[in-house]
Design a protein around this motif. Structure first.
Motif, PDB file in Angstrom:
ATOM      1  N   VAL A 174      82.680 -40.283 -30.617  1.00 35.54           N
ATOM      2  CA  VAL A 174      83.834 -40.537 -30.014  1.00 35.54           C
ATOM      3  C   VAL A 174      85.268 -39.476 -29.888  1.00 35.54           C
ATOM      4  N   CYS A 175      86.490 -39.451 -29.717  1.00 36.87           N
ATOM      5  CA  CYS A 175      87.382 -38.234 -29.706  1.00 36.87           C
ATOM      6  C   CYS A 175      87.913 -38.085 -30.948  1.00 36.87           C
ATOM      7  N   GLY A 176      87.901 -36.764 -32.035  1.00 37.80           N
ATOM      8  CA  GLY A 176      87.830 -36.965 -33.505  1.00 37.80           C
ATOM      9  C   GLY A 176      86.723 -36.066 -33.800  1.00 37.80           C
ATOM     10  N   ASP A 177      85.143 -36.834 -33.761  1.00 40.48           N
ATOM     11  CA  ASP A 177      84.527 -36.552 -34.395  1.00 40.48           C
ATOM     12  C   ASP A 177      84.117 -34.907 -34.142  1.00 40.48           C
ATOM     13  N   LEU A 178      83.192 -34.695 -36.010  1.00 44.66           N
ATOM     14  CA  LEU A 178      83.088 -33.513 -35.759  1.00 44.66           C
ATOM     15  C   LEU A 178      81.915 -33.143 -35.567  1.00 44.66           C
ATOM     16  N   VAL A 179      81.224 -32.713 -34.433  1.00 47.48           N
ATOM     17  CA  VAL A 179      79.850 -32.068 -34.540  1.00 47.48           C
ATOM     18  C   VAL A 179      79.596 -31.064 -34.977  1.00 47.48           C
ATOM     19  N   VAL A 180      78.035 -30.668 -34.783  1.00 45.56           N
ATOM     20  CA  VAL A 180      77.245 -29.386 -35.754  1.00 45.56           C
ATOM     21  C   VAL A 180      76.583 -29.327 -34.381  1.00 45.56           C
ATOM     22  N   LEU A 181      76.555 -27.841 -34.416  1.00 40.66           N
ATOM     23  CA  LEU A 181      76.202 -27.045 -32.903  1.00 40.66           C
ATOM     24  C   LEU A 181      74.391 -25.578 -33.331  1.00 40.66           C
ATOM     25  N   GLY A 240      69.549 -24.287 -28.831  1.00 41.33           N
ATOM     26  CA  GLY A 240      68.970 -25.406 -28.577  1.00 41.33           C
ATOM     27  C   GLY A 240      69.693 -26.593 -27.958  1.00 41.33           C
ATOM     28  N   ASP A 241      70.490 -26.577 -28.680  1.00 39.55           N
ATOM     29  CA  ASP A 241      71.399 -28.028 -29.005  1.00 39.55           C
ATOM     30  C   ASP A 241      71.965 -28.269 -26.905  1.00 39.55           C
ATOM     31  N   LYS A 242      71.972 -29.199 -27.088  1.00 36.12           N
ATOM     32  CA  LYS A 242      72.918 -29.761 -25.438  1.00 36.12           C
ATOM     33  C   LYS A 242      73.914 -29.907 -25.937  1.00 36.12           C
ATOM     34  N   ILE A 243      75.017 -29.136 -25.566  1.00 36.12           N
ATOM     35  CA  ILE A 243      76.735 -30.117 -26.413  1.00 36.12           C
ATOM     36  C   ILE A 243      76.673 -31.135 -25.570  1.00 36.12           C
ATOM     37  N   PRO A 244      77.065 -32.597 -26.405  1.00 40.07           N
ATOM     38  CA  PRO A 244      77.633 -33.962 -25.831  1.00 40.07           C
ATOM     39  C   PRO A 244      78.383 -34.462 -25.155  1.00 40.07           C
ATOM     40  N   ALA A 245      79.455 -33.421 -26.049  1.00 44.76           N
ATOM     41  CA  ALA A 245      81.155 -33.616 -24.772  1.00 44.76           C
ATOM     42  C   ALA A 245      82.294 -32.480 -25.456  1.00 44.76           C
ATOM     43  N   ASP A 246      82.938 -32.553 -24.448  1.00 45.60           N
ATOM     44  CA  ASP A 246      83.828 -31.413 -24.721  1.00 45.60           C
ATOM     45  C   ASP A 246      84.429 -31.559 -26.292  1.00 45.60           C
ATOM     46  N   GLY A 247      84.559 -30.042 -26.565  1.00 51.02           N
ATOM     47  CA  GLY A 247      85.654 -30.481 -27.780  1.00 51.02           C
ATOM     48  C   GLY A 247      85.967 -29.116 -27.239  1.00 51.02           C
ATOM     49  N   GLY A 264      77.603 -23.614 -34.961  1.00 52.81           N
ATOM     50  CA  GLY A 264      79.426 -24.205 -34.558  1.00 52.81           C
ATOM     51  C   GLY A 264      78.929 -25.127 -35.400  1.00 52.81           C
ATOM     52  N   LYS A 265      80.547 -25.794 -34.949  1.00 50.30           N
ATOM     53  CA  LYS A 265      81.062 -27.143 -35.805  1.00 50.30           C
ATOM     54  C   LYS A 265      82.041 -27.126 -34.324  1.00 50.30           C
ATOM     55  N   PHE A 266      82.583 -27.981 -33.765  1.00 46.22           N
ATOM     56  CA  PHE A 266      83.482 -28.661 -32.803  1.00 46.22           C
ATOM     57  C   PHE A 266      84.651 -29.889 -32.677  1.00 46.22           C
ATOM     58  N   ILE A 267      85.390 -29.908 -32.624  1.00 43.33           N
ATOM     59  CA  ILE A 267      86.606 -31.594 -32.930  1.00 43.33           C
ATOM     60  C   ILE A 267      85.720 -31.946 -31.399  1.00 43.33           C
ATOM     61  N   VAL A 268      85.567 -33.602 -30.922  1.00 39.93           N
ATOM     62  CA  VAL A 268      85.536 -34.140 -29.704  1.00 39.93           C
ATOM     63  C   VAL A 268      86.582 -33.875 -29.327  1.00 39.93           C
ATOM     64  N   THR A 269      86.584 -33.982 -27.845  1.00 42.92           N
ATOM     65  CA  THR A 269      88.477 -33.841 -27.629  1.00 42.92           C
ATOM     66  C   THR A 269      88.352 -35.291 -26.003  1.00 42.92           C
ATOM     67  N   ALA A 270      86.761 -34.745 -25.626  1.00 39.85           N
ATOM     68  CA  ALA A 270      86.947 -35.510 -24.099  1.00 39.85           C
ATOM     69  C   ALA A 270      85.288 -36.135 -24.208  1.00 39.85           C
ATOM     70  N   THR A 271      85.444 -37.422 -24.309  1.00 42.21           N
ATOM     71  CA  THR A 271      84.235 -37.829 -23.801  1.00 42.21           C
ATOM     72  C   THR A 271      83.350 -38.195 -22.533  1.00 42.21           C
TER      73      THR A 271
END
Length: 901
Positions: free
Chosen positions: A137-144, A147-154, A209-216
């Motif tokens: 969901v938007c606001g989630d903190l994702v660890v990259l 080899g990972d496929k990025i699962p959302a915009d962030g 890296g890490k990112f905060i999800v901004t769009a799903t």
């Protein structure tokens, strides 16, 4: 395409405020639940559902259906209205049957593709966990990670040498380096210039890296693109093209025979109307109505069987290719082995320490000279264990029922578990140590280094782990007798010897090093680790071979498939595993100090002919090996799990990705995904691929031999100058009833006894080889002889033409049913106990016989088909006519079996 300025131009603090997010602890579980309920799952708009109408229309595009429609028009033209409508009914029936089977197969394949769930690593409530990407969901903190496929915009909040492939969005193939700096521009910024953001569908090539999800979902950039995409027709697979070629071959043959029959009829004085009817009947006899339907359902059944065996085949050509594989190039860890890495040995300060316990459960003892020791009271061991746990990204989590889950790299997990056995918890250490910088591990560098700030003592410390040879070159000191001393060349040689000794015992060996007071806080990490590191010790990590691996390697060898091990481990470790599992290799041909990249293509090709073990292999080496094998005309199945494996997976004839530990990039580059990461699954997939091809060949053999017998039956009756033995409607009935149902049932045939004892087939060979053409032609002729004899005898006895035709009609149907037993076993007779393992075939034979009885004893069908009820003595003609071909074919089969023996 532009990205809204409010995202990339905001600071991280502003992003946190607007999304009520937390760059350190992530969202709470309650927040996630509310947002998921409000905004829905993180998935793109589903592709348009499979259209039944489009599939139905497509059924009429095949040459088979076109010929049937031509036959219907011809029937109407000569005034045979009932026959014309009957042909149309058959056309409709065939189209509906094809629609049902193709629709079911399409849905089945859709379900199989959905069975592989993508996962993302997120931080929620301060804890790391793996979740389905749909639940982001938007606001989630994702660890990259690499080899990972990025699962959302962030919006990125942390990067460490992070480089991303955004070519699917921008068309630019160069990696995009990422950072967290605010982009402050007046003009709008393109996606390719949004260096502080990541986008769904792109892939991490390097770093973390890490990112905060901004769009799903559809709000993501790729979601906007997906709305503009239109459905495109799927290109026919090689198998479908070969089936179409087979149908064309039969139709051309029929047209030739029809032309010959027409010429003979004309010169023998046959009426034009009768010859048109005969030609129409011959054309209908040629059409293998069950061919496309049976092929579709056979492939669907085979793919379902494969997924039950934990092998997801993504495309139909791979099903064909599987039966042709000659070489398996496989990783060691997790494929040949259990992938439960356990740290069992520590070599430190001339001491040998054993650690008990296996797997990820943190229970075990530290023993030296068979006596239990307390690692917390041993400074050298404590420092080594602390280095191992801090220089890793793996996370150990306790689940229900005393079960433990490892999130991250299994080798790093072994270090974390060993430290946990000594009482060190990563969460506790990270409260004291704050990670400042790191160099992530990759296959080229062969090490990982981390810079920490000791918050308690206000010190800077470096921790390093990696290949012993690489780490030793960075060290000029060694921790010995609880103090730091100079590392002499003599001591280096001793450590290298100890490394080889552990490797020969099948251990994966890592070296650990440390640097404390002398760390320059302002210096670059790369320069800090180049030298003056303190060598701590060696650890031996064991990943035992899987229990079934030895048998699987042996089965593959008997099937003519050579297994080649490709591993990043040392050669001694690889040799130990190879000996344990039965991989044959020529020790003289093993590459010692020569890197694969140093060999010419020709030299590598020569080496591959006798060498089956390659150690310290890089992803580039894998690509070179696949290329060399293909140059030698090998059919290669290659396993891989990392993003850098993608080129080799694509290059291989069959790319096989690991379903559990494989990166999304590797999975998308592959043709098949192992849902359990086991080598035995590849062997089973090859077995199923061979069975699928065998069953396709069997029903083609059955259909074409039966259709050919109908043509020859009519052709020979004309030669003997007797009335045409079958009318068009009777032929239609035979093709649909005795053709389709038994052919479909053959899709469920059990494997032949020696299916994995034969050499791989040549993928360039046609489905129907010259041997099968000869067999089909001879059997088609023999099958036609029985009904012809029954028909001629009945005419000779003065039996009415309607009754004689019914005898010929029924005899031909019975011969067709018996032909099932001639084709269902390649090597042996069809009357064996395996028939009871295919209840569908028994049901199809019983149903077909019942429908034949209905066809000759039901008044309504008698009127439509031109049949009459047979008396008991007429059945004698049927039985004799049906048994004659069966006896001839089976007798010949017995003779051939004895000759082979």
């Amino acid at each position: 395409m532009q990205k809204e300025k409010s995202i990339y131009s905001k600071t991280i603090e502003e992003i946190e405020t607007s999304l009520f997010a937390d760059r350190n602890k992530g969202l709470s579980f309650d927040d996630v639940k509310k947002r998921l309920e409000k905004n829905g799952e993180n998935r793109l708009e589903e592709e348009r559902n499979i259209s039944m109408w489009r599939i139905f229309i497509r059924q009429f595009k095949s040459i088979v259906m076109l010929l049937l429609m031509a036959a219907a028009i011809a029937s109407f033209f000569i005034g045979e209205i009932i026959e014309g409508f009957a042909v149309l009914v058959v056309i409709l029936f065939t189209a509906i049957l094809g629609l049902i089977m193709e629709y079911k197969a399409g849905k089945s394949i859709e379900a199989l593709k959905k069975s592989v769930h993508r996962e993302a690593k997120v931080i929620r409530n301060g804890e790391v966990s793996s979740i389905s990407t749909r639940n982001l969901v938007c606001g989630d903190l994702v660890v990259l990670e690499e080899g990972d496929k990025i699962p959302a915009d962030g919006r990125l909040v942390k990067t460490d040498e992070l480089a991303v492939d955004e070519s699917m969005l921008t068309g630019e193939s160069d990696p995009v380096k990422k950072d967290i700096e605010v982009i402050d521009r007046d003009e709008k910024v393109d996606i390719g210039d949004c260096d502080n953001m990541v986008f769904m569908g792109s892939a991490v090539l390097k770093g973390n890296g890490k990112f905060i999800v901004t769009a799903t979902g559809n709000d993501a950039e790729i979601g906007k693109i997906s709305k503009m995409l239109k459905d495109t027709d799927t290109e026919a697979t090689p198998l479908e093209k070969r089936l179409e070629q087979t149908g064309r071959y039969l139709i051309v043959l029929t047209l030739v025979i029809t032309g010959i029959v027409g010429v003979i009829g004309y010169f023998t004085g046959k009426p034009l109307e009768e010859m048109l009817k005969t030609s129409t009947a011959l054309a209908i006899a040629a059409v293998p109505e069950g061919l496309p339907v049976a092929a579709t359902i056979t492939l669907a059944i085979g793919m379902n069987r494969m997924v039950k065996k934990k092998a997801l085949v993504k495309n139909l050509p791979a099903v064909e290719t599987l039966g042709s594989a000659t070489v398996f190039c496989t990783d060691k860890t997790g494929t040949l082995t259990e992938n439960e890495m356990t740290l069992q040995r520590i070599s430190i300060d001339n001491r040998d320490i054993n650690i008990t316990g296996t797997g990820y459960k943190p229970e075990g003892e530290f023993r030296e000279n068979e006596e239990k020791i307390n690692p917390n009271q041993d400074d050298a061991v404590s420092l080594l264990l602390k280095t191992g746990i801090l220089c890793s990204d793996a996370v150990l989590k306790e689940k229900a029922d005393d079960e433990w889950e490892m999130i991250g790299d299994p080798t790093e997990g072994a270090l974390v578990v060993a430290a946990r056995k000594a009482g060190f918890k990563k969460q506790d250490l990270e409260e004291v140590y704050d990670r400042q910088d790191e160099i992530p591990f990759d296959s080229e560098r062969k090490f990982m280094a981390v810079h920490y700030k000791d918050l308690k003592n206000n010190n800077n410390e470096l921790f390093l782990k990696g290949s012993p040879d690489v780490v030793l070159e960075m060290c000029d000191k060694v921790y010995q007798d609880n103090k730091v001393v100079s590392l002499s060349q003599e001591r280096k040689q001793e450590l290298k010897s100890e490394n080889k000794h552990l490797a020969k015992e099948s251990f994966r060996v890592l070296a650990l090093a440390y640097k404390g007071e002398e760390v320059n806080n302002d210096g670059a990490l790369e320069s800090e680790i180049e030298n003056e590191m303190i060598f701590l010790g060696l650890v031996g990590i064991m990943d035992p071979p899987r229990e079934d691996i030895k048998e699987s390697v042996e089965i593959a060898s008997k099937a003519g498939i050579r297994t080649i091990m490709l591993t990043g481990d040392q050669q001694e470790t690889a040799i130990g595993i190879a000996k344990n599992i039965g991989i044959e290799f020529n020790e003289k041909k093993l590459l010692k100090d020569t890197a694969i990249s140093d060999l010419s293509t020709e030299s590598l090709e020569e080496n591959l002919k006798e060498n089956s073990i390659y150690s310290k292999v890089t992803p580039k080496d894998k690509l070179s090996i696949v290329t060399a094998l293909k140059n030698s005309n090998e059919i290669v199945a290659m396993t891989g799990d990392g993003v850098n494996d993608a080129p080799a997976l694509k290059k291989a004839d069959i790319g096989v990705a690991m379903g559990i530990r494989g990166t999304t990039v590797a999975k998308e580059a592959s043709d098949m995904i192992l849902l359990n990461d086991r080598f035995s699954t590849i062997v089973e997939a090859v077995r199923q691929g061979r069975v699928i091809f065998d069953n396709i060949r069997k029903f083609i053999h059955y259909l074409i031999s039966c259709n050919l017998s109908e043509i020859l039956f009519i052709f020979l009756s004309i030669i003997f100058r007797v009335p045409v033995p079958l009318i068009a409607l009777q032929i239609l009935w035979l093709n649909v009833v005795t053709g389709v149902f038994p052919a479909l049932a053959m899709a469920y045939e059990v494997p032949e006894k020696g299916v994995m004892s034969n050499s791989p087939r040549n993928p360039d060979d046609p489905i129907i080889t010259n041997r099968y053409k000869s067999l089909i032609t001879s059997q088609g002729f023999i099958i036609a002889i029985g009904p012809l004899i029954a028909y001629l005898l009945s005419l000779h006895q003065g039996i009415d033409i309607s009754e004689a035709r019914t005898i010929g009609f029924m005899t031909l149907a019975m011969v067709h049913l018996l032909q099932v037993f001639n084709v269902r076993r390649k090597n042996g007779l069809g009357f064996d106990k395996t028939i009871f393992q295919n209840p569908y075939l028994i049901g199809a034979l019983a149903l077909t016989f019942a429908l034949q009885i209905v066809a000759i004893y039901t008044p309504m069908l008698q009127k439509i088909l031109g049949t009459v009820g047979l008396s008991l003595y007429m059945w004698a003609y049927v039985v004799i006519g049906a048994l004659i071909p069966m006896i001839i074919i089976q007798a010949n089969a017995i003779i051939q079996m004895k000759r082979r023996k």
